[in-house]
Design a protein around this motif. Structure first.
Motif, PDB file in Angstrom:
ATOM      1  N   ARG A 319      -7.667  -8.952  -6.449  1.00 32.27           N
ATOM      2  CA  ARG A 319      -6.885  -9.643  -8.135  1.00 32.27           C
ATOM      3  C   ARG A 319      -5.838  -9.829  -7.650  1.00 32.27           C
ATOM      4  NH1 ARG A 319      -9.865  -9.256 -12.306  1.00 32.27           N
ATOM      5  NH2 ARG A 319      -8.765 -10.761 -12.614  1.00 32.27           N
ATOM      6  N   ALA A 320      -4.525  -8.512  -7.597  1.00 30.75           N
ATOM      7  CA  ALA A 320      -3.274  -8.978  -8.044  1.00 30.75           C
ATOM      8  C   ALA A 320      -2.243  -9.636  -6.830  1.00 30.75           C
ATOM      9  CB  ALA A 320      -2.483  -7.736  -7.672  1.00 30.75           C
ATOM     10  N   ARG A 321      -3.127 -10.220  -5.400  1.00 31.51           N
ATOM     11  CA  ARG A 321      -2.574 -10.589  -4.653  1.00 31.51           C
ATOM     12  C   ARG A 321      -2.598 -11.942  -4.959  1.00 31.51           C
ATOM     13  NH1 ARG A 321      -3.816  -6.963  -0.576  1.00 31.51           N
ATOM     14  NH2 ARG A 321      -5.408  -7.429  -1.141  1.00 31.51           N
ATOM     15  N   GLU A 322      -4.103 -12.439  -5.803  1.00 32.07           N
ATOM     16  CA  GLU A 322      -4.733 -14.451  -6.261  1.00 32.07           C
ATOM     17  C   GLU A 322      -3.726 -14.002  -7.139  1.00 32.07           C
ATOM     18  OE1 GLU A 322      -8.163 -16.254  -8.057  1.00 32.07           O
ATOM     19  OE2 GLU A 322      -8.508 -13.734  -7.955  1.00 32.07           O
ATOM     20  N   ALA A 323      -2.770 -13.273  -8.511  1.00 30.77           N
ATOM     21  CA  ALA A 323      -2.922 -13.668  -9.765  1.00 30.77           C
ATOM     22  C   ALA A 323      -0.898 -13.977  -9.125  1.00 30.77           C
ATOM     23  CB  ALA A 323      -2.861 -12.955 -10.556  1.00 30.77           C
ATOM     24  N   ALA A 324      -0.572 -13.539  -7.929  1.00 33.53           N
ATOM     25  CA  ALA A 324       0.304 -13.680  -7.086  1.00 33.53           C
ATOM     26  C   ALA A 324       0.719 -15.409  -6.911  1.00 33.53           C
ATOM     27  CB  ALA A 324       1.081 -12.756  -6.471  1.00 33.53           C
ATOM     28  N   LEU A 325      -0.273 -15.800  -6.055  1.00 37.00           N
ATOM     29  CA  LEU A 325       0.212 -17.065  -5.330  1.00 37.00           C
ATOM     30  C   LEU A 325      -0.429 -18.163  -6.431  1.00 37.00           C
ATOM     31  CD1 LEU A 325      -2.683 -15.829  -1.946  1.00 37.00           C
ATOM     32  CD2 LEU A 325      -0.425 -16.275  -2.109  1.00 37.00           C
ATOM     33  N   PHE A 326      -0.945 -17.899  -7.518  1.00 39.30           N
ATOM     34  CA  PHE A 326      -1.445 -18.328  -8.437  1.00 39.30           C
ATOM     35  C   PHE A 326       0.406 -18.685  -8.749  1.00 39.30           C
ATOM     36  CE2 PHE A 326      -1.537 -20.124 -12.945  1.00 39.30           C
ATOM     37  CZ  PHE A 326      -2.181 -20.764 -12.722  1.00 39.30           C
ATOM     38  N   ILE A 327       1.145 -18.144  -8.642  1.00 32.45           N
ATOM     39  CA  ILE A 327       1.973 -18.573  -8.973  1.00 32.45           C
ATOM     40  C   ILE A 327       3.436 -19.500  -8.615  1.00 32.45           C
ATOM     41  CG2 ILE A 327       4.779 -17.854  -9.879  1.00 32.45           C
ATOM     42  CD1 ILE A 327       3.949 -14.880 -10.728  1.00 32.45           C
ATOM     43  N   TRP A 328       2.826 -19.294  -6.937  1.00 29.49           N
ATOM     44  CA  TRP A 328       3.281 -19.650  -5.342  1.00 29.49           C
ATOM     45  C   TRP A 328       2.811 -21.178  -5.176  1.00 29.49           C
ATOM     46  CZ3 TRP A 328       7.430 -18.077  -2.880  1.00 29.49           C
ATOM     47  CH2 TRP A 328       7.970 -18.617  -1.928  1.00 29.49           C
ATOM     48  N   ASN A 329       1.365 -21.172  -5.753  1.00 32.65           N
ATOM     49  CA  ASN A 329       1.177 -22.840  -5.250  1.00 32.65           C
ATOM     50  C   ASN A 329       0.738 -23.366  -6.147  1.00 32.65           C
ATOM     51  OD1 ASN A 329       0.749 -21.529  -2.191  1.00 32.65           O
ATOM     52  ND2 ASN A 329      -1.292 -20.442  -2.952  1.00 32.65           N
ATOM     53  N   ASP A 330       1.312 -22.643  -7.467  1.00 30.28           N
ATOM     54  CA  ASP A 330       0.364 -23.666  -8.799  1.00 30.28           C
ATOM     55  C   ASP A 330       1.227 -24.310 -10.190  1.00 30.28           C
ATOM     56  OD1 ASP A 330      -2.162 -24.182  -7.727  1.00 30.28           O
ATOM     57  OD2 ASP A 330      -3.018 -22.515  -8.671  1.00 30.28           O
ATOM     58  N   LEU A 331       2.013 -22.931 -10.197  1.00 32.29           N
ATOM     59  CA  LEU A 331       3.178 -22.629 -10.956  1.00 32.29           C
ATOM     60  C   LEU A 331       4.664 -23.805 -10.731  1.00 32.29           C
ATOM     61  CD1 LEU A 331       2.649 -19.636 -13.214  1.00 32.29           C
ATOM     62  CD2 LEU A 331       1.688 -21.942 -13.562  1.00 32.29           C
ATOM     63  N   LEU A 332       4.740 -23.130 -10.002  1.00 31.84           N
ATOM     64  CA  LEU A 332       6.073 -23.722  -9.205  1.00 31.84           C
ATOM     65  C   LEU A 332       5.615 -24.892  -8.449  1.00 31.84           C
ATOM     66  CD1 LEU A 332       7.257 -20.239  -6.926  1.00 31.84           C
ATOM     67  CD2 LEU A 332       7.589 -21.041  -9.920  1.00 31.84           C
ATOM     68  N   PRO A 333       5.042 -25.302  -8.337  1.00 29.55           N
ATOM     69  CA  PRO A 333       5.081 -27.033  -7.503  1.00 29.55           C
ATOM     70  C   PRO A 333       4.720 -27.786  -8.885  1.00 29.55           C
ATOM     71  CG  PRO A 333       3.945 -25.583  -5.860  1.00 29.55           C
ATOM     72  CD  PRO A 333       4.272 -25.157  -7.478  1.00 29.55           C
ATOM     73  N   THR A 334       3.992 -26.730  -9.639  1.00 26.72           N
ATOM     74  CA  THR A 334       3.733 -28.118 -11.081  1.00 26.72           C
ATOM     75  C   THR A 334       5.444 -28.180 -12.226  1.00 26.72           C
ATOM     76  OG1 THR A 334       1.714 -27.612 -11.776  1.00 26.72           O
ATOM     77  CG2 THR A 334       2.378 -27.879 -13.262  1.00 26.72           C
ATOM     78  N   LEU A 335       6.152 -26.765 -11.846  1.00 25.29           N
ATOM     79  CA  LEU A 335       6.998 -27.263 -12.873  1.00 25.29           C
ATOM     80  C   LEU A 335       7.480 -27.791 -11.877  1.00 25.29           C
ATOM     81  CD1 LEU A 335       9.023 -26.416 -15.127  1.00 25.29           C
ATOM     82  CD2 LEU A 335       9.624 -24.306 -13.772  1.00 25.29           C
ATOM     83  N   THR A 336       7.344 -27.931 -11.218  1.00 26.53           N
ATOM     84  CA  THR A 336       9.253 -29.139 -10.338  1.00 26.53           C
ATOM     85  C   THR A 336       8.790 -30.240 -10.697  1.00 26.53           C
ATOM     86  OG1 THR A 336       9.305 -27.123  -8.556  1.00 26.53           O
ATOM     87  CG2 THR A 336       9.847 -29.555  -7.867  1.00 26.53           C
TER      88      THR A 336
END
Length: 896
Positions: A319-336
């Motif tokens: 679950r913790a890895r899933e939350a970290a990947l949510f930043i990498w794969n979703d939040l960062l590209p979305t913000l860009t």
């Protein structure tokens, strides 16, 4: 501790905690638990352990209280942990630091754990402890984290996601990896945790998906039941009598009616809006809680003790890895993408507002390096699209481009954060000997930071020969040495580093903290033609470094961006020498930075000094009535119920001012902003302008004249004044916003071109064509993220030039606008057609004016020639008359 303070749980208490940074040293100041200094009988340990080698203490009442507050409020999971949590290796290391024998520790541990369960259920970090003080209050201490460790910053061999390792493999062949560590094995990353905002965002996302899937499954189930009921009723009508069949038919109809009742739909809406949760929904929500003790080193494993807990722990790590990947794969590209599309929010104006924006989205500042990498990729795509347009005739150009200010701001913030850690290291090395001459160390460091190279001896001699006589002398410099501080009594002078050494340390710190290689700063080809070097933001960087270190500089025009001198030949230290462009005498003060647990949002660390000139961290005021009034005002304002919104906003501001006894608070400023907007929409421009001016004054008092809130307040006030006819005042505040944006974000901020275009339109409307042309030309020189805005600026410029009679220049400007419209919208779009027609008109007017000018020039030349001939004839006539006069003049008779 701040999060627990903001929850305001009546039975839980925290200690007043303050962090102070000064001259490279961080102090943790905390109040004392009542009774803890008067023996063990005056206080009781209820939860956790005071000593690392002691077993955990557990109290049911305290656990239930933490489960209610941290578990439900902050999505912290309750999990079994070893009663003696530290591993045997860690216990051995601790034993080596003590004078007690290992056997004594083991015996003591066995005695303490005798008769206890090998595991203990803990809600919170394993370091947490709760103590009942002599005042019978329950105090929570060492609440070090409320979210799991960030799995993206955990080595893959230890259970991390491995995204950084994969990225390093991709870029190793194309980018210089000199300053980026090959491994994530760094003790500092053991405290790199996820943000609470990320937990909320991820929980909201999963609950939304849960409700959507649940609604779909219920809809399918209802449809299948209705279909089966219809088939059953048809079979029964064939075998039974009509009366009985009619009675049976009513059953499926009732089922369909029940399935489509509005009451059911209302319950579903309540569930989706979070107003009502079923038992199944509550269980699923509880399953989304995160274990904050995953990936923690030196913790004993439960293998062989509790198989269920081991399996649960593995699921928690996933679950913790899933939350970290949510930043990498979703939040960062979305913000860009949002930055490129300029959607969702405006681009920040400085590092502080950038930090606040990232935190609100659940992104830690250590991901700034990754955001910069994504920004570089988008800029490369934009350059490739422009090259494609030049080679392909029918290709279309995308409307949006990556704003240059985004990468510039990200790199500026990385350098500022790295510089803070580097200068702290300089000030604390060799026992803090540099603290004896902090002005020398800091001035030399800032001079290296604000330069592109180091002066030669000849260049220094030429510069010093041109300096004024009021430059600091040796006595003024040596007076800056402090006595009795740092160095532990030794006489070793501080080492003054050169520019290359300073930038080497900064780039290593950027590579370690952000895993990024700088592209705009400290380039080897620093010259005026280098586009990347011209994008380095020196003034914003100097401002940001001073903010993060507490340094106060004298206000003067510093010649930054050129060459520097750091040590003046005094690399060994001992005496203070003048550095350039920032001298030690320019360092007016070095303020301690303070952050407390009850701070009101924001960045936290603010300069602390006695006097009104320094900033202050606003307290988080626990006023549920004022908060409810302010939120209700927002709701009524959205619903266009302006009178109710105005009353509630003013009530909220009044409640806050009654408690804090001053209007200088961030919550009061928010209330004033909302009041100004409501009054403006209610057609009360004078009252709206007055409240907006008060909001501006509060923002300046809280954050200084150059804070992001002041920029927003200037913009809001200018809009109100211009809309109500106060053009002069509105233009003044717009100019102030432009100045602050350039000071804080550099000349490439995406909003500058829009503001300059707006000012040009204002001057054009009042008939001042020359001023309008100046602002339009300035807008065209600024970078923007919208190519359509570039077309609008070119078209506006063409109209002004045409009004001034410069049709040829207007034609050239309109031609640029037509090219942009054609590449983005196509030939058949209305804007493109209108631009083509305008282009033809300007061409015709330019040709007519050119023909007219040729004719006028011909007439002028003919007139000049005629005038020349006439002048020549007149001269000839005058000469003839002169000759005639001479002939008629009688000769004098000679005397005998």
């Amino acid at each position: 501790m701040g999060a627990l303070f903001k929850l305001d749980i009546p039975e839980l208490h925290t200690l007043a905690t303050v962090l102070v940074d000064y001259l490279g040293t961080r102090l943790v100041c905390q109040s004392v638990v009542p009774g803890i200094l008067h023996g063990e009988r005056t206080h009781t340990l209820l939860y956790g352990a005071v000593e690392a080698t002691s077993p955990l203490v557990w109290d049911k009442e305290m656990h239930d209280l933490l489960e209610t507050s941290l578990g439900k409020g902050l999505m912290v999971a309750t999990r079994p942990v070893p009663t003696l949590p530290l591993s045997d290796e860690r216990m051995s290391e601790i034993e080596k630091l003590k004078t007690v024998a290992l056997e004594a520790i083991n015996k003591d541990g066995e005695e303490k754990t005798e008769g206890k369960s090998p595991t203990t259920n803990i809600c919170g970090p394993i370091e947490v402890k709760a103590i009942r003080g002599s005042d019978q209050r329950k105090y929570v201490l060492d609440l070090t984290r409320l979210t799991p460790r960030d799995a993206n910053w955990v080595p893959k061999s230890e259970g991390g996601t491995g995204v950084w390792e994969t990225e390093s493999e991709k870029t190793s062949a194309t980018k210089a990896q000199k300053y980026i560590p090959s491994s994530l094995d760094d003790n500092e990353w053991s405290m790199a945790v996820l943000r609470p905002e990320l937990t909320s965002s991820l929980t909201h996302k999963k609950m939304t998906e849960w409700f959507q899937n649940k609604a779909k499954s219920e809809e399918k189930e209802t449809t299948s039941k209705s279909e089966s009921s219809e088939k059953t009723s048809e079979e029964e009508t064939e075998s039974k009598e009509e009366g009985d069949s009619d009675a049976k038919k009513s059953s499926p109809e009732d089922a369909l009616e029940d399935a489509s009742k509005p009451e059911d739909a209302g319950e579903s809406d309540d569930v989706l809006s979070g107003k009502k949760l079923s038992t199944e929904d509550e269980e699923y929500l509880q399953s989304l809680r995160l274990n904050v003790n995953v990936f923690i080193p030196h913790i004993k494993s439960l293998e062989g003790v509790d198989a269920t807990a081991v399996e649960q722990f593995k699921n928690d790590e996933e679950r913790a890895r899933e939350a970290a990947l949510f930043i990498w794969n979703d939040l960062l590209p979305t913000l860009t993408k949002e930055m490129k599309d300029n959607s969702g929010h405006e681009i920040p104006v400085d590092g502080k507002s950038l930090t606040e924006m990232l935190h609100q989205k659940g992104i830690n500042c250590r991901y700034i390096g990754r955001l910069a990498q994504l920004a570089q990729e988008e800029e490369a795509k934009d350059r490739q699209a422009e090259k494609t347009i030049q080679s392909e005739k029918n290709a279309k150009l995308p409307r949006r481009i990556m704003p240059l200010c985004w990468l510039e701001m990200l790199e500026c913030e990385m350098v500022a954060r790295a510089a803070k850690h580097v200068i702290d290291r300089y000030l604390t090395e060799n026992g803090g000997v540099a603290a004896t001459q902090p002005a020398q160390t800091i001035a030399s460091f800032l001079s290296a930071l604000m330069s592109t190279g180091e002066e030669s001896a000849a260049e220094t001699e030429v510069r010093t020969g041109k300096q004024n006589r009021d430059s600091p002398d040796e006595d003024a410099l040596n007076a800056l040495t402090l006595s009795g501080v740092g160095g532990n009594g030794d006489a070793v002078p501080p080492h003054v580093r050169s520019r290359s050494e300073v930038w080497e340390d900064i780039e290593q710190e950027v590579g370690r903290r952000f895993r990024y290689v700088l592209t705009l700063y400290n380039r080897s080809t620093q010259n005026s033609k280098d586009e990347a070097s011209s994008r380095a933001l020196f003034i914003p960087l100097l401002r940001r470094v001073c903010q993060r270190t507490g340094v106060r500089l004298g206000a003067k025009n510093y010649p930054i961006g050129g060459k520097c001198i750091c040590n003046g030949g005094n690399s060994g230290g001992g005496r203070i020498t003048a550095s350039y462009p920032i001298s030690p005498v320019d360092i007016l003060d070095i303020l301690p930075l303070m952050k407390h647990s009850a701070a009101y949002g924001g960045e936290g660390f603010v300069p602390c000094a006695f006097g009104a000139s320094s900033g202050s961290s606003s307290l988080h005021i626990l006023l549920p009535d004022a908060k409810a009034a302010f939120e209700s005002a927002h709701v009524h304002w959205t619903a266009r119920a302006l009178p109710q919104a105005l009353d509630l906003a003013q009530e909220a501001a009044s409640l806050y001012q009654r408690v804090i006894d001053t209007p200088l608070h961030a919550s009061v400023a928010r209330c004033l902003d909302l009041t100004a907007v409501v009054l403006f929409q209610a057609k009360e421009p004078e009252l709206a302008a007055a409240n907006a001016a008060r909001a501006l004054a509060v923002a300046v008092q809280l954050g200084g004249f150059d804070c992001s809130e002041a920029v927003t307040a200037h913009t809001t006030l200018s809009h109100i004044l211009i809309s109500s006819g106060g053009l002069a005042g509105g233009v003044k505040h717009l100019r102030a916003a432009i100045y602050l944006m350039e000071l804080m974000a550099g000349p490439h901020h995406a909003e500058l071109s829009n503001i300059y275009h707006k000012l040009g339109s204002m001057y054009y409307e009042i008939g001042s064509g020359i001023n309008a042309l100046r602002f339009y030309q300035e807008a065209s020189n600024r970078k923007t993220c919208d190519r359509m805005l570039e077309g609008m600026i070119s078209k506006s410029t063409a109209l002004v030039l045409a009004a001034l009679g410069e049709f040829k220049a207007a034609y050239e400007s309109e031609k640029v606008a037509y090219g942009i419209y054609r590449l983005i919208l196509g030939e058949e779009h209305d804007l493109t057609r209108n631009s083509a027609n305008t282009l033809k008109q300007f061409m015709k007017l330019a040709v007519d004016k050119g023909t007219q000018l040729v004719a006028e020039d011909k007439k002028r030349r003919e007139k000049q020639a005629a005038d020349a001939i006439a002048s020549q004839l007149e001269a000839d006539e005058a000469l003839e008359e002169e000759k005639k006069k001479k002939k008629k003049k009688p000769k004098k008779k000679k005397k005998n």
